[in-house]
Scaffold this active site. Structure first.
Site, mmCIF file in Angstrom:
data_model
loop_
_atom_site.group_PDB
_atom_site.id
_atom_site.type_symbol
_atom_site.label_atom_id
_atom_site.label_comp_id
_atom_site.label_asym_id
_atom_site.label_seq_id
_atom_site.Cartn_x
_atom_site.Cartn_y
_atom_site.Cartn_z
ATOM 1 N N HIS A 65 -4.526 14.531 44.544
ATOM 2 C CA HIS A 65 -3.230 14.992 45.026
ATOM 3 C C HIS A 65 -3.002 14.728 46.503
ATOM 4 O O HIS A 65 -1.844 14.629 46.928
ATOM 5 C CB HIS A 65 -3.060 16.488 44.749
ATOM 6 C CG HIS A 65 -2.641 16.790 43.341
ATOM 7 N ND1 HIS A 65 -3.544 16.921 42.306
ATOM 8 C CD2 HIS A 65 -1.416 16.958 42.783
ATOM 9 C CE1 HIS A 65 -2.890 17.181 41.181
ATOM 10 N NE2 HIS A 65 -1.604 17.197 41.438
ATOM 11 N N GLY A 66 -4.035 14.599 47.268
ATOM 12 C CA GLY A 66 -3.801 14.363 48.685
ATOM 13 C C GLY A 66 -5.078 14.168 49.472
ATOM 14 O O GLY A 66 -6.145 14.671 49.101
#
Length: 467
Positions: free
Chosen positions: A323-324
Site C-alpha cells: 500500500h505504500g
C-alpha cells in the site's frame, strides 16, 4: 487522467465509446485494438515517459510466459525462467515505488545524508505488476495457457477501466472475454448506472469527507479535542471507502459498458462484525491475490501454529508494504496481522457469541484506528492522533470547535455511514423496479450534481492513485 474529471467524462470516454461501437460486433479484433490504443493513451496522459515502462512490461511478460510454457512442454520445469521473471517484475516495482523509502531508511538508520532524486510513481504500477505476476504464475502452474496474441495480452495488462485502481484482475477471469464478449443494451445500461453511482460516491461523498478530514488534521493541537480527533478519523474512514469503492464501481461499470465482467472488489466492509469479516469484504481482489500467491504457497493454515502465525505476519507485512513506501503502512499491515492472529487463536469464539451490535462496534473501532495509521504522514503522527483520540495530550474532551463541527456535519456523517451499508442500494433497486422513470431521474441527478462538484470545486484527490 482520473475517471472523476471533466476531460475523462466528456471527452475521452465519449470518443472511445463512439469509436468502439462504430465497429461491428463481429470485428472484435478491431474493437480490442481500439481499447488497447485508448488504454495506452490513458496511461500516458500524466507521465508520457512511463508509457515505455508499460510497453516493456507487456512484451517482457508476454515472451517470458511463452518461454516458461515451451520449456515445460520440452520436459523442463520452467522454474529458472519463472524466478527470473518474478525478480524483474519485483525489481521494477521496487525501484519506482520503494527507492526513496530505502534511501530515507538508510540515511535515518546510519545517520547519513545521501542525496537522491525522488522518482514520480507510475500510475497503477502495483496493480498491473500484480496482474502480470499472477499471469506468469498461472502459466507456470499450468492453470492457463499463455496468450499467443501480444495485443490481447497487452489489452489485459493495460485495460484502462481497471488500470489505476483495480480490481486486480486475474488473466483466467478475462481470458475468454478477450476472445469473445457480449455487448448488449442491457449490459451497457447496467454498466452506465454502476459507473454513475461510483462517480457520485467519489465526487459527492469521498471528496466531502476528505475535505472535512483535512480541515481537522490541519488544526493545531491547542484547538483540537478528543471528539474532534474522532470526527476526523471517522471522516477519513468514510472518505477512503467512498473513494476506493467508488473507483471500483466505476471500473466495473466501465468494464460492463465494453462487454467485460470484472469480479467485485468490495462487499460493504463497514457492516463487518470482526476483523476477519472486514478483510473478506475490503479490497477482495488484493486479499485474494495474497491468499492464492503468497499465503497458500507458504503453507496456509495447514502447518504448525507458530508457522501459521509467521505466515500471517509475512502476508500482512507485505500487504502493508504494497500500500505504500513508509513505515506507517508496514505497521498498518502488521497491526491487522496481529489482530487476525488474536481473533483466530484467542478471542474469536467469544466475539462470535457477543450481541451483533457489540461485534460491529468492536470491528469498526479497530478499523477506524487502523485508518489513522494508514492516513498519517508518519508513524509518530499516527500515535499522536491516536493518543488524542483517547485523551492523551488532548487539551479538552470537547470544545466549541467540536460543537461547530458536529452541528455542521453530523447529518452528513450519519448519512455517509448509512450509505456505506447495503440498505440504500436495496431501496434504489426496489424504486427502479417499480418506477423506472424515477430511477433514471436519480441516476442523471447524480451525474449532474457530480459534474457541478467537479466544475466548482478544486478538491478532487484520489487516495489509491499512488498505489
Amino acid at each position: 487522467m482520473l475517471f472523476s474529471s471533466i476531460i475523462f467524462l466528456f471527452y475521452f470516454l465519449p470518443i472511445v465509446l463512439g469509436v468502439y461501437f462504430a465497429i461491428p460486433k463481429r470485428c472484435l479484433r478491431a474493437r480490442n485494438m481500439v481499447l488497447l490504443i485508448a488504454s495506452l493513451f490513458f496511461y500516458s496522459w500524466g507521465e508520457p515517459v512511463y508509457l515505455f515502462l508499460m510497453v516493456y512490461s507487456i512484451f517482457f511478460n508476454y515472451f517470458m510466459a511463452i518461454q516458461i510454457y515451451n520449456e515445460q512442454h520440452r520436459g523442463g520445469s520452467g522454474k529458472c525462467n519463472l524466478v527470473f521473471t518474478l525478480i524483474v517484475n519485483l525489481f521494477i516495482l521496487g525501484f519506482f515505488k520503494y527507492y526513496g523509502f530505502v534511501m530515507d531508511t538508510i540515511n535515518g538508520v546510519f545517520g547519513l545524508h545521501i542525496k537522491y532524486t525522488a522518482l514520480s510513481l507510475p500510475i497503477g504500477i502495483s496493480f498491473y505488476t500484480f496482474q502480470a505476476m499472477s499471469y506468469i504464475l498461472d502459466v507456470y502452474k499450468r492453470t492457463v495457457r499463455p496468450q499467443p496474441n501480444p495485443l490481447k495480452f497487452g489489452l489485459y495488462l493495460s485495460l484502462f477501466p481497471q488500470l489505476i485502481a483495480g480490481p486486480i484482475v486475474k488473466y483466467r477471469d478475462v481470458a475468454e472475454q478477450l476472445q469473445y464478449r457480449e455487448t448488449t443494451k442491457e449490459k451497457f445500461g447496467q454498466g452506465a448506472i454502476r459507473f454513475m453511482f461510483g462517480l457520485g460516491k467519489k465526487v459527492m461523498l469521498a471528496n466531502y469527507f476528505g475535505s472535512l478530514n483535512t480541515a481537522i488534521t490541519s488544526l493545531p493541537d491547542s484547538k483540537s479535542a478528543v471528539i474532534t480527533a474522532w470526527i476526523g478519523a471517522i471522516a477519513y474512514t468514510l472518505q477512503i471507502y467512498f473513494d476506493f469503492s467508488g473507483y471500483s464501481d466505476m471500473a466495473i461499470g466501465l468494464g460492463k459498458m465494453f462487454g467485460f465482467d470484472f469480479l467485485e472488489n468490495f462487499n460493504y466492509p463497514y457492516i463487518s462484525k470482526s476483523v476477519t469479516d472486514f478483510w473478506r469484504r475490503w479490497h477482495m481482489s488484493l486479499s485474494g491475490w495474497f491468499r492464492e500467491y503468497v499465503y497458500i504457497p507458504l503453507g496456509g493454515n495447514r502447518v504448525t501454529v507458530p508457522r501459521h502465525i509467521l505466515n500471517l505476519m509475512i502476508v500482512w507485512g507485505l500487504t502493508g508494504l504494497w500500500h505504500g513506501a513508509a513505515w506507517n503502512f508496514v505497521f498498518w499491515g502488521l497491526y491487522y496481522g496481529v489482530l487476525l492472529v488474536i481473533e483466530k487463536y484467542l478471542i474469536g469464539k467469544y466475539i462470535a457469541k457477543a450481541p451483533a451490535w457489540v461485534q460491529h462496534v468492536y470491528a469498526m473501532v479497530i478499523v477506524i484506528i487502523g485508518w489513522v495509521f494508514f492516513s498519517s504522514a508518519t508513524l509518530g503522527k499516527a500515535w499522536d492522533t491516536i493518543g488524542m483520540m483517547f485523551g492523551i495530550g488532548a487539551p479538552a474532551f470537547i470544545n466549541t470547535h467540536t460543537l461547530y463541527l458536529l452541528r455542521t456535519n453530523i447529518l452528513l456523517l450519519i448519512g455517509g455511514s448509512l450509505m456505506s451499508s447495503p440498505k440504500p442500494m436495496e431501496k434504489f433497486r426496489k424504486l427502479e423496479a417499480r418506477f423506472p422513470v424515477l430511477g433514471l431521474i436519480c441516476i442523471f441527478s447524480i451525474l449532474i450534481l457530480s459534474t457541478a462538484c467537479l466544475i466548482y470545486s478544486s478538491y478532487n484527490p484520489f487516495l489509491y492513485f499512488r498505489f
